[in-house]
Enzyme design. Structure first.
Site, PDB file in Angstrom:
ATOM      1  N   THR A 180      58.797  23.585  51.905  1.00 58.52           N
ATOM      2  CA  THR A 180      59.280  24.932  52.141  1.00 58.52           C
ATOM      3  C   THR A 180      60.620  24.980  52.864  1.00 58.52           C
ATOM      4  O   THR A 180      60.829  24.245  53.820  1.00 58.52           O
ATOM      5  CB  THR A 180      58.252  25.629  53.053  1.00 58.52           C
ATOM      6  OG1 THR A 180      57.010  25.549  52.399  1.00 58.52           O
ATOM      7  CG2 THR A 180      58.628  27.047  53.357  1.00 58.52           C
ATOM      8  N   ARG A 208      46.094  28.577  44.196  1.00 58.34           N
ATOM      9  CA  ARG A 208      46.205  28.410  45.653  1.00 58.34           C
ATOM     10  C   ARG A 208      47.480  29.092  46.179  1.00 58.34           C
ATOM     11  O   ARG A 208      48.560  28.981  45.611  1.00 58.34           O
ATOM     12  CB  ARG A 208      46.253  26.910  45.984  1.00 58.34           C
ATOM     13  CG  ARG A 208      46.348  26.596  47.479  1.00 58.34           C
ATOM     14  CD  ARG A 208      47.770  26.310  47.915  1.00 58.34           C
ATOM     15  NE  ARG A 208      47.841  25.753  49.266  1.00 58.34           N
ATOM     16  CZ  ARG A 208      48.970  25.565  49.927  1.00 58.34           C
ATOM     17  NH1 ARG A 208      50.117  25.877  49.374  1.00 58.34           N
ATOM     18  NH2 ARG A 208      48.966  25.059  51.139  1.00 58.34           N
ATOM     19  N   VAL A 209      47.312  29.795  47.278  1.00 56.28           N
ATOM     20  CA  VAL A 209      48.455  30.397  47.983  1.00 56.28           C
ATOM     21  C   VAL A 209      48.485  29.801  49.380  1.00 56.28           C
ATOM     22  O   VAL A 209      47.446  29.713  50.047  1.00 56.28           O
ATOM     23  CB  VAL A 209      48.312  31.940  48.050  1.00 56.28           C
ATOM     24  CG1 VAL A 209      49.344  32.542  48.990  1.00 56.28           C
ATOM     25  CG2 VAL A 209      48.447  32.551  46.660  1.00 56.28           C
ATOM     26  N   GLY A 210      49.664  29.378  49.809  1.00 52.95           N
ATOM     27  CA  GLY A 210      49.796  28.768  51.136  1.00 52.95           C
ATOM     28  C   GLY A 210      50.182  29.781  52.199  1.00 52.95           C
ATOM     29  O   GLY A 210      49.994  30.993  52.040  1.00 52.95           O
ATOM     30  N   THR A 231      56.527  24.907  58.149  1.00 52.29           N
ATOM     31  CA  THR A 231      56.435  24.084  56.950  1.00 52.29           C
ATOM     32  C   THR A 231      55.297  23.094  57.158  1.00 52.29           C
ATOM     33  O   THR A 231      54.887  22.850  58.289  1.00 52.29           O
ATOM     34  CB  THR A 231      57.775  23.363  56.685  1.00 52.29           C
ATOM     35  OG1 THR A 231      57.651  22.597  55.479  1.00 52.29           O
ATOM     36  CG2 THR A 231      58.172  22.448  57.828  1.00 52.29           C
ATOM     37  N   GLY A 234      49.921  24.365  54.736  1.00 54.49           N
ATOM     38  CA  GLY A 234      49.829  25.797  54.975  1.00 54.49           C
ATOM     39  C   GLY A 234      48.482  26.264  55.496  1.00 54.49           C
ATOM     40  O   GLY A 234      48.411  27.225  56.275  1.00 54.49           O
TER      41      GLY A 234
HETATM   42  N1  ASP Z   1      53.728  25.300  53.792  1.00 54.60           N
HETATM   43  C1  ASP Z   1      53.797  25.002  52.383  1.00 54.60           C
HETATM   44  C2  ASP Z   1      52.472  25.306  51.762  1.00 54.60           C
HETATM   45  O1  ASP Z   1      51.450  24.999  52.343  1.00 54.60           O
HETATM   46  C3  ASP Z   1      54.193  23.619  52.086  1.00 54.60           C
HETATM   47  C4  ASP Z   1      55.223  22.996  53.005  1.00 54.60           C
HETATM   48  O2  ASP Z   1      55.991  23.645  53.637  1.00 54.60           O
HETATM   49  O3  ASP Z   1      55.299  21.765  53.110  1.00 54.60           O
HETATM   50  O4  ASP Z   1      52.458  25.795  50.645  1.00 54.60           O
END
Ligand code: ASP
Length: 322
Positions: A180, A208-210, A231, A234
């Site tokens: 992210t 899936r939603v983060g 980041t 999630g």
């Molecule tokens: N936070 C993001 C998610 O879980 C992934 C990431 O930032 O590494 O979708």
């Protein structure tokens, strides 16, 4: 005592009596704004796009949108927008949100075939009575706003997904698999905004939603206090409403880095399996001070202000690189 010095002391005493900011704070504020910070190395070119706006006294909201559009459009950035890793079904699904200095926010999740989800999120904020649109509804809305559908799966991401299908190796989210972009900006008027956009965890379950499109989990802005973005895994940010927590810790007096550290410590204390994952928080306060903290070493963040650009390694709870 010179007249100037006497006047200065008198003014300071009056300011102190009225509870106004000290001369030292004023000096720090001058250095502190405008400023933009963002997660990971891909934050460096993104910050430059934001800086073009901030350095001309532009609005933080415009800066963060313009900034994160850079990695969204870059196929070399394999974890945001066009060229992002697909989900387990080989489909690129995007999550994004944006928040301004007046508590306005917009968000899209599970959005497909649109290169700039952050700009759709901004349209949700500005042109609908809602905060969040998902999936087909978000896509239908995007098209009414003039966005054009395009294939976001590049040959490179498709080949990696096909390899993953054979090996089913799940990599921890860290520096070699960084994700992210979360961006926070303080403009020359002293207002904060933030944006967060991602293709999410590579090869995630379809649907899936983060945390990244969830206001409070992946991004939060309170213009009186500060802003935070995140980041990493999630699910850990969702369980702790991590970015809201970071802002609330700053409200209680923590510096941006202390607040990020305390939020990571909360995750470690509450969630037993945290050692298998990466989480990085990044925060910016109203004075232009910034800081970050993460679980695993390897999380870095980019800063751009009048002094120039730099990339900083965040301190971590665990010292062994992932
Ligand atoms: N936070 C993001 C998610 O879980 C992934 C990431 O930032 O590494 O979708």
């Amino acid at each position: 005592m010179s007249t100037n010095r006497r006047d200065f002391l008198k003014l300071s005493a009056i300011a102190g009596a009225l509870g106004l900011v000290s001369a030292k704070t004023v000096a720090k504020n001058k250095v502190g704004k405008p400023v933009v910070v963002s997660t990971w190395e891909h934050g460096t070119p993104a910050n430059e796009a934001a800086w073009k706006i901030l350095s001309q006294n532009g609005r933080a909201l415009d800066a963060v949108e313009a900034g994160v559009r850079v990695p969204e459009a870059d196929p070399e950035v394999r974890t945001v927008g066009y060229g992002g890793y697909p989900d387990a079904k080989g489909i690129v699904t995007l999550d994004a949100c944006i928040m301004d200095d007046n508590m306005n926010c917009g968000s899209v999740a599970f959005l497909q075939n649109i290169k700039h989800p952050i700009s759709v999120a901004r349209k949700v904020m500005e042109n609908t009575p809602h905060v969040m649109l998902v999936g087909q509804g978000a896509l239908d809305f995007a098209k009414t706003q003039g966005f054009v559908e395009e294939d976001l799966l590049t040959p490179e991401s498709k080949a990696d997904w096909q390899r993953w299908l054979k090996e089913r190796e799940v990599k921890m989210i860290n520096i070699e698999n960084h994700d992210t972009i979360g961006m926070l900006a303080l403009d020359s008027a002293g207002n904060l905004s933030g944006a967060c956009t991602t293709s999410g965890a590579a090869y995630k379950m379809h649907g899936r939603v983060g945390d990244s499109p969830l206001i409070g989990a992946g991004l939060y802005v309170d213009n009186e206090i500060g802003a935070a973005t995140a980041t990493g895994m999630g699910e850990l940010m969702i369980k702790t409403v991590g970015c809201h927590l970071v802002v609330e810790l700053m409200r209680q007096g923590a510096s941006p880095e202390q607040a990020c550290k305390q939020a990571v410590e909360r995750i470690a204390a509450k969630l037993g399996d945290y050692k298998a994952f990466q989480v990085g928080f990044l925060a910016l306060n109203k004075q232009g001070e910034y800081g970050a903290y993460c679980i695993q070493s390897g999380f870095n963040y980019a800063v751009r202000n009048q002094q120039g650009a730099k990339l900083i390694d965040a301190d971590s709870l665990l010292q062994v690189p992932a």
